[in-house]
Design an enzyme around this catalytic site. Structure first.
Site, mmCIF file in Angstrom:
data_model
loop_
_atom_site.group_PDB
_atom_site.id
_atom_site.type_symbol
_atom_site.label_atom_id
_atom_site.label_comp_id
_atom_site.label_asym_id
_atom_site.label_seq_id
_atom_site.Cartn_x
_atom_site.Cartn_y
_atom_site.Cartn_z
ATOM 1 C CB THR A 1 -0.950 0.017 1.203
ATOM 2 O OG1 THR A 1 -0.201 -0.273 2.399
ATOM 3 C CG2 THR A 1 -2.037 -1.038 1.053
ATOM 4 C CB THR A 2 4.214 2.045 1.434
ATOM 5 O OG1 THR A 2 3.779 1.824 2.782
ATOM 6 C CG2 THR A 2 5.226 3.177 1.439
ATOM 7 C CE1 TYR B 1 -16.988 3.099 1.655
ATOM 8 C CE2 TYR B 1 -18.001 1.295 0.458
ATOM 9 C CZ TYR B 1 -18.075 2.561 0.996
ATOM 10 O OH TYR B 1 -19.233 3.281 0.887
ATOM 11 C CE1 TYR C 1 -0.645 -4.056 6.887
ATOM 12 C CE2 TYR C 1 -0.733 -3.605 4.525
ATOM 13 C CZ TYR C 1 -0.506 -3.174 5.817
ATOM 14 O OH TYR C 1 -0.145 -1.869 6.046
ATOM 15 N NE ARG D 1 -2.555 3.349 5.382
ATOM 16 C CZ ARG D 1 -2.432 4.437 4.629
ATOM 17 N NH1 ARG D 1 -3.267 4.647 3.628
ATOM 18 N NH2 ARG D 1 -1.481 5.318 4.848
ATOM 19 C CE LYS E 1 2.931 -4.023 6.787
ATOM 20 N NZ LYS E 1 3.002 -3.247 5.514
ATOM 21 C CB ILE F 1 6.441 -5.504 6.271
ATOM 22 C CG1 ILE F 1 6.745 -6.989 6.031
ATOM 23 C CG2 ILE F 1 6.328 -4.764 4.937
ATOM 24 C CD1 ILE F 1 5.660 -7.733 5.283
#
Length: 291
Positions: free
Chosen positions: A46-47, A109, A135, A140, A164, A206
Site C-alpha cells: 500500500t505504501t 471499505y 495483512y 485503513r 503483517k 515490514i
C-alpha cells in the site's frame, strides 16, 4: 519462511515532477535498502501508491525491481483488494519468477464479518501459487481481522505462512504469538511497535521508515532478534521522532520527504495524496542532520 524474518521494507513508488514513474529513483531506493541491510523487499504494497498505478505501470515497476535486486534479496509482492474474485483471477495468471511470497491486505471499505474475511483469504490461499502473508491494518480497511480468524486460516491452509499485523494492539499481537502454529510468522506492520513485537517473540517488521534510515532501523531489529535488548531500545528511542514524523501527514508523503532529503528520489505523490508540508519537511531535515 525463515528468509522473511528480520526487516522487510514496503517500497515507495518514486515519481518524476510530471508524476510519471521515476525508475532511476526506484533503483536508488532499492540499492539504498540493500546496501543498508534489509532482509527482504515488498513490491506494490500500500505504501507504493499502487491504487494510483495503471496495470502497465505495475508490471513495469515489478519487472524493474526484479532486475535491480537480481536475486540478492527475497521479494514479496502485494496482491490485495476488496474484490475477491479479481484477486483470485490475478493470482491464477501471476508470474511467480523470483517472488518468495505474496502479501494480501484485508478488504477495505466492504467491512466484512470475520467469516467474510476468512472466506476471502480462503479463496486467495486456494488460488495462490505462492505462500501468503495476511495483512491486517484496521485503520485503513475499516475492519479488524481477529486473532481467531488469523489462527483459523493459519491452521486450515499450509500456504498461509504469516501475518503483517498493524492493528496497533499489543494484546492482539500477544494472542497471535501465544497460539500460532509452529513456523507461522508474526510480523509487525507498525514501525513504532516493531521492536516490542520482536522482543515478545515476533519475527520482524515490514517497515516504511526502514527504507529511509536503513542501517539504524535494520540494526535495531537485528539486535532485538538477537536478544540485545538494551542496545535495541537505545536505537528505538532515537528513531521514535522520525517514525512519528513520517506518519504525521500520511503515508507515503512522509517517507518520500525523508527520501527526498536523502537525495534518493523526489517527494512527489499522486492525488488524492499531497506532498509533505514545508514545516514537516523542515522537521524531517533537522532530525536527519542530527542523526
Amino acid at each position: 519462511m525463515q528468509q522473511l524474518r528480520g526487516t522487510g521494507v514496503a517500497l515507495v513508488t518514486p515519481f518524476n515532477k510530471d508524476l510519471s514513474v521515476d525508475y532511476d529513483g526506484l533503483t536508488a531506493v532499492v540499492e539504498h535498502c540493500i546496501s543498508g541491510g534489509v532482509d527482504y523487499i515488498v513490491m506494490l504494497g500500500t505504501t507504493a501508491e499502487n491504487v494510483t498505478l495503471t496495470s502497465e505501470e505495475k508490471q513495469k515497476v515489478v519487472s524493474h525491481i526484479k532486475n535491480v535486486v537480481n536475486k540478492r534479496k527475497p521479494l514479496v509482492l502485494g496482491v490485495g483488494g476488496n474484490n475477491t474474485q479479481l484477486i483470485v483471477d490475478e493470482l491464477k495468471n501471476l508470474d511467480t519468477t523470483d517472488i518468495t511470497a505474496i502479501l494480501s491486505v484485508s478488504p477495505a471499505y466492504n467491512k466484512p464479518t470475520q467469516n467474510g474475511i476468512y472466506a476471502h483469504f480462503a479463496s486467495i490461499a486456494q488460488a495462490s501459487p505462492l505462500p501468503v502473508i495476511l495483512y491486517n491494518v484496521p485503520s485503513r480497511t475499516g475492519s479488524n481481522m481477529s486473532p481467531d480468524t488469523v489462527l483459523r486460516l493459519a491452521r486450515d491452509f499450509d500456504n498461509v505462512v504469516g501475518i503483517k499485523e498493524a492493528a496497533g494492539d499489543m494484546v492482539q499481537v500477544l494472542k497471535l504469538l501465544r497460539d500460532r502454529p509452529d513456523g507461522f510468522l508474526v510480523i509487525s506492520g507498525d514501525d513504532m511497535l516493531a521492536l516490542p513485537l520482536v522482543l515478545a517473540g515476533g519475527d520482524g517488521v515490514i517497515s516504511v521508515i526502514g527504507q529511509g534510515v536503513v542501517e539504524p532501523f535494520c540494526g535495531m531489529i537485528k539486535d532485538g532478534l538477537d536478544g540485545a535488548f538494551a542496545k535495541a531500545y537505545e536505537a528505538h528511542f532515537k528513531l521514535m521522532p522520525i517514525i512519528d514524523f513520517i506518519f504525521e501527514e500520511g503515508n507515503p508523503a512522509g517517507i518520500k520527504s525523508v527520501l527526498a532529503v536523502k537525495n534518493k528520489c523526489s517527494d512527489e505523490v499522486r492525488l488524492p495524496l499531497v506532498k509533505a508540508s514545508a514545516a514537516l519537511e523542515k522537521k524531517i531535515r533537522t532530525y536527519l542532520e542530527a542523526l
